[in-house]
Scaffold this motif. Structure first.
Motif, short mmCIF file in Angstrom:
data_model
loop_
_atom_site.label_atom_id
_atom_site.label_comp_id
_atom_site.label_asym_id
_atom_site.label_seq_id
_atom_site.Cartn_x
_atom_site.Cartn_y
_atom_site.Cartn_z
N ARG A 197 0.57 -1.21 0.09
CA ARG A 197 0.09 -0.04 0.14
C ARG A 197 0.77 1.35 -0.04
N SER A 216 -9.55 8.35 -5.46
CA SER A 216 -10.16 6.99 -5.66
C SER A 216 -8.97 5.93 -5.75
N ALA A 252 -7.60 5.96 -1.73
CA ALA A 252 -8.43 5.38 -0.86
C ALA A 252 -9.10 4.07 -1.16
N THR A 253 -9.38 3.74 -2.58
CA THR A 253 -9.88 2.59 -2.98
C THR A 253 -8.95 1.37 -3.24
N ASP A 254 -8.18 1.77 -4.31
CA ASP A 254 -7.62 0.63 -4.90
C ASP A 254 -6.42 0.36 -3.86
N ALA A 269 -6.25 0.43 -0.85
CA ALA A 269 -6.60 -0.04 0.22
C ALA A 269 -7.19 -1.65 0.02
N LYS A 270 -7.94 -1.67 -1.34
CA LYS A 270 -8.40 -2.90 -1.58
C LYS A 270 -7.07 -4.07 -1.86
N GLU A 284 -6.26 -5.13 1.57
CA GLU A 284 -7.11 -5.92 2.18
C GLU A 284 -6.95 -7.45 1.44
N LYS A 328 -19.28 -4.93 -10.77
CA LYS A 328 -18.72 -4.00 -10.19
C LYS A 328 -17.71 -3.17 -11.04
N VAL A 375 -17.97 0.93 -11.68
CA VAL A 375 -16.78 1.73 -11.56
C VAL A 375 -16.52 2.48 -12.60
N SER A 392 -19.22 5.31 -12.58
CA SER A 392 -18.92 6.26 -11.52
C SER A 392 -17.69 7.15 -12.09
N ASP A 393 -16.76 6.80 -12.47
CA ASP A 393 -15.63 7.44 -12.96
C ASP A 393 -16.15 8.37 -13.99
#
Length: 322
Positions: free
Chosen positions: A186, A210, A213-215, A217-218, A221, A277, A281, A284-285
């Motif tokens: 990360r 995005s 904070a999203t990719d 962080a994913k 995880e 999904k 995405v 949304s973009d």
């Protein structure tokens, strides 16, 4: 380029570095039993812990992870000038070169955990159950004044207790290794995203947020749950095989039938969810980019009375994703 501790101000050509007094080099035993936590807990019980008292391993610093990733990514960029159109830079390959060893260490701990669990459930539990199973119709061994093979029971109980301890240690080490390598990945990707942002002036801030904070962080995880993804089928196969062996195929067939039916269904549902999904995405973009353009040029939009036109475009983008 000089390295400057983080608590000092950085100039244009300085590189951040973790101060030596903030580095904690853990030994294998300290990582295995988490003995370094005891000192922190002891200080916390006596009073407030200051930030400078919380030290970390040198290899966990962000600049170390970034340096490893930069070196691997530089090797990937050389493929562009190789003249072979089939060879392209790969982010996955760069991450594997940088942090593949750490992921393999976590995988080794996960395999160790699985082995200890199977040994404890298959051998020790089965042996203890057989030990206390009635050998005659008068009752089991606990109803007798003397238990034959009493020393064997103590040995089985002690070994099962040690196996349980090893299961906990392996699981804790696997989780710790996954968290450590996830933090490194990360940090390296966040630094790469920000560095790319500084070079491209027309990049949208929302896209950067995005990505970070999203990719990123994913991915963190994903690394934490990666070991469960590839070991779960192996564990299921091993358990079903043991069940078929112990019951001569009588009681293991229903479990095998459930797995054969559920496994394709799970993969199909996962594929459909990932597909939807991905479409979400993209929509949304597009919507975020359109709104960003509107907000940046809102004066021009109002001057030329383009409100209805932009509202229709935003509505079309939102409707196409519904």
């Amino acid at each position: 380029m000089a390295e400057v501790p983080r608590r000092q101000a950085l100039t244009k050509y300085d590189k951040a570095a973790l101060a030596k007094e903030n580095i904690r080099n853990d030994t294998f035993i300290e990582r295995l039993f988490l003995t370094w936590v005891y000192a922190v807990v002891g200080k916390g019980r006596k009073g407030t812990i200051k930030p400078e008292e919380l030290r970390m391993p040198g290899d966990q610093a962000a600049e170390v992870a970034v340096s490893k990733f930069d070196a691997a990514w530089a090797e990937e960029l050389k493929l562009r000038n190789s003249g072979d159109a089939t060879k392209k830079p790969s982010l996955v390959r760069a991450l594997r070169r940088s942090f593949g060893v750490d992921v393999l260490i976590a995988a080794a701990w996960k395999l160790t955990w699985s082995c200890f669990v199977l040994v404890g459930a298959f051998y020790f539990v089965r042996s203890l159950v057989q030990y206390v199973t009635p050998v005659e119709k008068q009752g089991n061994m606990y109803n007798r004044t003397s238990i034959p093979g009493k020393g064997l029971g103590w040995i089985l109980s002690t070994m099962f207790f040690l196996d349980s301890i090893l299961v906990g240690i392996a699981l804790q080490r696997m989780g710790d290794a996954c968290v450590r390598v996830g933090i490194k990945i990360r940090a390296a990707l966040m630094a790469a995203v920000y560095r790319k942002t500084f070079r491209i002036h027309n990049v949208h801030e929302e896209n950067v947020v995005s990505l970070v904070a999203t990719d990123c962080a994913k991915l963190y995880e994903g690394v934490a749950h990666l070991q469960n993804v590839w070991t779960a089928p192996l564990e299921a196969v091993a358990i079903i095989a043991l069940l078929l062996y112990l019951t001569n195929g009588t009681y293991g067939l229903p479990a095998l039938g459930v797995v054969v039916f559920i496994l394709p269904l799970q993969y199909y549902l996962g594929y459909r969810i990932a597909k939807y999904k991905l479409e979400t995405v993209e929509v949304s973009d597009a919507r975020v980019q359109r709104m960003h353009e509107v907000l940046l040029a809102i004066k021009l939009v109002k001057f030329y009375v383009w409100e209805k036109s932009f509202a229709k475009q935003v509505s079309d983008v939102s409707t196409s994703g519904a």
